[in-house]
Design a protein around this motif. Sequence first.
Motif, PDB file in Angstrom:
ATOM      1  N   GLU A   1     -13.465  59.045 -17.292  1.00  0.00           N
ATOM      2  CA  GLU A   1     -14.210  57.909 -16.755  1.00  0.00           C
ATOM      3  C   GLU A   1     -15.581  58.479 -15.825  1.00  0.00           C
ATOM      4  O   GLU A   1     -15.237  59.465 -15.010  1.00  0.00           O
ATOM      5  CB  GLU A   1     -13.471  57.129 -15.870  1.00  0.00           C
ATOM      6  N   GLU A   2     -16.500  57.995 -16.131  1.00  0.00           N
ATOM      7  CA  GLU A   2     -17.829  58.677 -15.305  1.00  0.00           C
ATOM      8  C   GLU A   2     -18.272  57.550 -14.509  1.00  0.00           C
ATOM      9  O   GLU A   2     -18.032  56.435 -14.451  1.00  0.00           O
ATOM     10  CB  GLU A   2     -19.064  58.939 -16.221  1.00  0.00           C
ATOM     11  N   THR A   3     -18.886  58.127 -13.290  1.00  0.00           N
ATOM     12  CA  THR A   3     -19.310  57.114 -12.035  1.00  0.00           C
ATOM     13  C   THR A   3     -20.409  56.318 -12.770  1.00  0.00           C
ATOM     14  O   THR A   3     -21.251  56.842 -13.304  1.00  0.00           O
ATOM     15  CB  THR A   3     -19.637  58.220 -11.039  1.00  0.00           C
ATOM     16  N   TYR A   4     -20.362  54.925 -12.604  1.00  0.00           N
ATOM     17  CA  TYR A   4     -21.461  54.140 -12.865  1.00  0.00           C
ATOM     18  C   TYR A   4     -22.057  53.700 -11.855  1.00  0.00           C
ATOM     19  O   TYR A   4     -21.668  53.141 -11.179  1.00  0.00           O
ATOM     20  CB  TYR A   4     -20.528  52.831 -13.781  1.00  0.00           C
ATOM     21  N   ILE A   5     -23.633  53.566 -11.921  1.00  0.00           N
ATOM     22  CA  ILE A   5     -24.304  53.155 -10.749  1.00  0.00           C
ATOM     23  C   ILE A   5     -24.559  51.901 -11.094  1.00  0.00           C
ATOM     24  O   ILE A   5     -25.352  51.388 -12.073  1.00  0.00           O
ATOM     25  CB  ILE A   5     -25.715  54.241 -10.549  1.00  0.00           C
ATOM     26  N   TYR A   6     -24.463  50.859 -10.242  1.00  0.00           N
ATOM     27  CA  TYR A   6     -24.411  49.524 -10.395  1.00  0.00           C
ATOM     28  C   TYR A   6     -25.948  49.413 -10.077  1.00  0.00           C
ATOM     29  O   TYR A   6     -26.786  49.974  -9.493  1.00  0.00           O
ATOM     30  CB  TYR A   6     -23.607  48.547  -9.495  1.00  0.00           C
ATOM     31  N   GLU A   7     -26.800  48.091 -10.738  1.00  0.00           N
ATOM     32  CA  GLU A   7     -28.014  47.852 -10.428  1.00  0.00           C
ATOM     33  C   GLU A   7     -28.326  47.504  -8.986  1.00  0.00           C
ATOM     34  O   GLU A   7     -29.339  48.118  -8.557  1.00  0.00           O
ATOM     35  CB  GLU A   7     -28.430  46.402 -11.254  1.00  0.00           C
ATOM     36  N   ASP A   8     -27.608  46.943  -8.344  1.00  0.00           N
ATOM     37  CA  ASP A   8     -27.799  46.633  -6.945  1.00  0.00           C
ATOM     38  C   ASP A   8     -27.497  47.852  -6.104  1.00  0.00           C
ATOM     39  O   ASP A   8     -28.672  48.098  -5.057  1.00  0.00           O
ATOM     40  CB  ASP A   8     -26.771  45.691  -6.217  1.00  0.00           C
ATOM     41  N   GLU A   9     -26.848  49.063  -6.499  1.00  0.00           N
ATOM     42  CA  GLU A   9     -26.827  50.143  -5.947  1.00  0.00           C
ATOM     43  C   GLU A   9     -28.347  50.966  -6.191  1.00  0.00           C
ATOM     44  O   GLU A   9     -28.620  51.482  -5.116  1.00  0.00           O
ATOM     45  CB  GLU A   9     -25.673  50.966  -6.307  1.00  0.00           C
ATOM     46  N   ALA A  10     -28.725  50.856  -7.237  1.00  0.00           N
ATOM     47  CA  ALA A  10     -29.961  51.357  -7.712  1.00  0.00           C
ATOM     48  C   ALA A  10     -31.254  50.828  -6.781  1.00  0.00           C
ATOM     49  O   ALA A  10     -32.015  51.579  -6.178  1.00  0.00           O
ATOM     50  CB  ALA A  10     -30.231  51.291  -9.052  1.00  0.00           C
ATOM     51  N   ILE A  11     -31.228  49.742  -6.605  1.00  0.00           N
ATOM     52  CA  ILE A  11     -32.022  48.768  -5.737  1.00  0.00           C
ATOM     53  C   ILE A  11     -32.070  49.146  -4.450  1.00  0.00           C
ATOM     54  O   ILE A  11     -33.226  49.407  -3.769  1.00  0.00           O
ATOM     55  CB  ILE A  11     -31.883  47.157  -6.089  1.00  0.00           C
ATOM     56  N   GLU A  12     -31.058  49.180  -3.874  1.00  0.00           N
ATOM     57  CA  GLU A  12     -30.631  49.615  -2.517  1.00  0.00           C
ATOM     58  C   GLU A  12     -31.054  51.015  -2.222  1.00  0.00           C
ATOM     59  O   GLU A  12     -31.606  51.293  -1.246  1.00  0.00           O
ATOM     60  CB  GLU A  12     -29.235  49.490  -2.260  1.00  0.00           C
ATOM     61  N   GLN A  13     -30.955  51.941  -3.126  1.00  0.00           N
ATOM     62  CA  GLN A  13     -31.206  53.381  -2.896  1.00  0.00           C
ATOM     63  C   GLN A  13     -32.953  53.399  -2.976  1.00  0.00           C
ATOM     64  O   GLN A  13     -33.541  54.079  -2.020  1.00  0.00           O
ATOM     65  CB  GLN A  13     -30.685  54.166  -4.229  1.00  0.00           C
ATOM     66  N   ARG A  14     -33.430  52.598  -3.837  1.00  0.00           N
ATOM     67  CA  ARG A  14     -34.926  52.529  -4.112  1.00  0.00           C
ATOM     68  C   ARG A  14     -35.484  52.302  -2.700  1.00  0.00           C
ATOM     69  O   ARG A  14     -36.415  52.623  -2.200  1.00  0.00           O
ATOM     70  CB  ARG A  14     -35.258  51.704  -5.068  1.00  0.00           C
ATOM     71  N   ILE A  15     -34.877  50.992  -1.883  1.00  0.00           N
ATOM     72  CA  ILE A  15     -35.686  50.576  -0.878  1.00  0.00           C
ATOM     73  C   ILE A  15     -35.286  51.541   0.125  1.00  0.00           C
ATOM     74  O   ILE A  15     -36.377  51.571   1.114  1.00  0.00           O
ATOM     75  CB  ILE A  15     -34.517  49.152  -0.340  1.00  0.00           C
ATOM     76  N   TYR A  16     -34.197  52.221   0.109  1.00  0.00           N
ATOM     77  CA  TYR A  16     -34.102  53.297   1.533  1.00  0.00           C
ATOM     78  C   TYR A  16     -34.991  54.382   1.222  1.00  0.00           C
ATOM     79  O   TYR A  16     -35.702  54.896   2.339  1.00  0.00           O
ATOM     80  CB  TYR A  16     -32.705  53.933   1.323  1.00  0.00           C
TER      81      TYR A  16
END
Length: 517
Positions: free
Chosen positions: A380-395
């Motif tokens: 199993e590989e780590t899955y990056i959720y859409e809200d996590e990607a958006i949150e990282q972009r905002i940061y």
Amino acid sequence: MTGTHMMLHEIIEEHHERIGHIRKYYPYFKLAETSFTQFKDGKYSRLDMGYILLAVLRFFIEENNFKEKEVLYSEYETFVTALLRRDFECYLEEEENKELVSYIFDKITNEGKPFRYDYFDPADRKQKTIRMRLIKSSIQDGAVRYSITSEAVEFYLDTKEIKEESTISVEQLLLEKLINSQNFRQGAEVVRRINNEVSRLQSRKNEVLRILGQDVFEGVRAYEEFLDTGMRWFEEEQHLFRKNSELIHKALERAAQDEASGEYTSQYYRAMDDIYALELELKKAVQKHSELLTACTQLQKQADERILKARVQSLRSSFDFRQAVSRMMERDRADLLGELIRPLANLKIRKSFYLPNLDHLLTYRPDQQETGEKIGEQVEETYIYEDEAIEQRIYDNFEILLSELFHWLRQKKEFTLKEWNGYLEEKYTERLFRNGDYYTFLIHICLKEEYRVREVRKNPDTFFEEIMNAFLDKSGNRLYEDLAFAVRKDSGVSLQILGLFEVTNLIFERRDMDGQP
């Protein structure tokens, strides 16, 4: 493996998977605890948030999946208002009703943030976080539209055993949501469940055929039940198969465009692998579903043949002994009684074997059993959720803007937003003003009139100050430790940006630590 080792394996190795199944129920119980007693001094304490949540989810499923359109807030407001009046006899004035409906919406959407569930993973020996949304939003044609997430659909379907509906159609409904949210790996698992359901229907078809060979009446009942519960959804299922195949094809087209642009990342390659795996599984499902349709057509022919044969056999000629005795008496032929007794007295009790059947026994070859596909152990590989990607972009965007703001505050005692925008446009071009995070940054920075870096470092009490604190930790730069600044609104002047946005001009003023200009 001993019993103790099996128990430890279930406790440790399977804990993450079990939490993954439990996660979809967490928002419901979190919301069910929401007490209306804290809203408007308990004026609406009789309302049941759990019931309202399930009703809203059903409304979104109807609009998003069956009517295939996204929901405007006004449509949600109309639905919830009717629900409150019908089920709770809650008739309110327009403004009060809008406030209550908005309160319910904020709770269900968690004010735009995902529900977070923290748990300990014993396999990795660390704390992990699961995120889940019930409703997501998007902007189309200048309007905010809402749709239900795949996790919410899965939760709603799990709250009731599906008997009146097609299990395959229900799973494909969930598959459509997963494809749209680009969760291709979990989509492949859903398709495997569809394949298992198709295999179950194949087995049931063989069982019906066996019952028809033993007892026609029981077989007919089993056959009709099989058609009613499993086969009447074929047309709908085939439509959903075509629809999901088109969605996967569009996903491959988007991936091809990314490939043409030269954007190669490890995440890109993992996504491509997941898309191809999902496409392969769906092709298998479509093929097995078509084979099942062909087998059911043959089953109908076989059932008709066996029913006809049973009807012919039931029309055997019968003998009426009373009528035969009456005729003998009329003819005065007592000797004919011997014709009745002779077949009974000369029964053939010796059995014989038809010798040509030996050839069939010698040449008979039993059907080979179907062997299952071996699936190796998958990591199993780590899955990056859409809200996590958006949150990282905002940061990331906030950190860039903070860096530029602090740089100007150290260079200038006071400057306006117009002056700062000119600097930013020269450095980052006008594309900066098409980025929504820029306007979000301005909104957050206006929440407080004054900022003191030293106090922010000690106790950040807003989302913006948390990002500011993280930026200072990350940069490790102590030049800003004694920085303090104020943000004032120039109500007499507004800015027109790109001819599209009008914002209030701001004045940034550097201050001493005691708050003096």
